[in-house]
Design a protein around this motif. Structure first.
Motif, PDB file in Angstrom:
ATOM      1  N   GLU A   8       0.912  -1.102  -0.064  1.00  0.00           N
ATOM      2  CA  GLU A   8      -0.142  -0.134   0.032  1.00  0.00           C
ATOM      3  C   GLU A   8       0.899   1.226  -0.057  1.00  0.00           C
ATOM      4  N   GLY A  11      -0.521   4.570   3.049  1.00  0.00           N
ATOM      5  CA  GLY A  11      -1.088   4.113   4.071  1.00  0.00           C
ATOM      6  C   GLY A  11      -1.205   5.391   5.214  1.00  0.00           C
ATOM      7  N   ASP A  14      -1.414   2.948   9.555  1.00  0.00           N
ATOM      8  CA  ASP A  14      -0.530   1.865  10.203  1.00  0.00           C
ATOM      9  C   ASP A  14       0.705   2.590  10.679  1.00  0.00           C
TER      10      ASP A  14
END
Length: 239
Positions: A8, A11, A14
């Motif tokens: 990804e 992000g 996270d």
């Protein structure tokens, strides 16, 4: 070589800032609420193989977006299962001035000290805080998670705590009070995230012909745990 499920590029949840999130293949746990059963096997037909240098080359394309807080998060599956590959990727990132984070439950293998010396932040997934509860949720024993946490505590690596809240399983005032007591004994906590159970991965079980253990459980409204999430961030964060 490492086996990667997906990447990804932008992000936002996270870890701090804008991050590239690398989802590694392989996980020894079988959590009843897992939404990524397609990451369980290390070598899956849909996974991609990378050397650490190849993965770094991909990560460096996004470095200009990271700013002062962003960086790279290695997630899974369980990233510690590919410990040697993870360590080398972390080392290369640090050599190139990139902030590093691992999203883990601690259920891995390898030399944790070598891995954590290249790790700026741990997103630590607390499956449960009792032996029976951990076994009930994951199908495994809590020992490896405790071993990893002990090493991270000894090395003073900052932690973001994550805990999935499942109705009838890991919810309710009594459960959260016990969770609070557990977290109060852990140092270096910078953030606590109670994650409401969702049903986004249920379709994967049907596609893979795997029984789903929480089929009759409905998704949880985040508002239902907002007060506890706020309280835990006041009582358990170590400045």
């Amino acid at each position: 070589m490492g086996f990667i499920h997906s990447v990804e590029s932008m992000g936002l949840v996270d870890g701090p800032g804008i991050r590239t999130v690398i989802f590694l293949q392989g996980c020894p746990l079988r959590c009843v609420y897992c939404h990524n059963p397609d990451t369980w096997k290390i070598c899956d037909k849909n996974s991609y193989e990378f050397t650490p240098e190849e993965l770094l080359s991909k990560i460096l394309r996004f470095k200009s977006y990271y700013g002062a807080e962003g960086g790279v998060t290695f997630s899974g599956g369980e990233p510690l299962i590919q410990g040697d590959f993870l360590k080398e990727c972390l080392r290369l990132c640090k050599e190139n001035g990139i902030n590093t984070c691992i999203d883990t439950s601690g259920a891995g293998n390898g030399d944790y000290e070598d891995i954590l010396k290249y790790t700026d932040l741990i997103l630590f997934d607390v499956k449960h805080f009792t032996r029976d509860g951990y076994r009930n949720i994951t199908g495994a024993e809590i020992d490896k998670a405790e071993e990893f946490l002990n090493v991270s505590q000894r090395l003073n690596v900052p932690l973001w705590i994550r805990h999935v809240v499942v109705p009838g399983l890991t919810d309710g005032d009594e459960h959260f009070k016990e969770l609070e007591k557990y977290l109060e004994n852990i140092k270096n906590i910078k953030k606590v995230e109670l994650l409401p159970y969702h049903e986004l991965g249920v379709h994967k079980y049907k596609e893979m012909n795997i029984p789903y253990g929480l089929e009759n459980i409905s998704a949880l409204d985040p508002n239902d745990i907002a007060e506890w999430n706020e309280r835990l961030n006041k009582t358990c964060i170590k400045r």
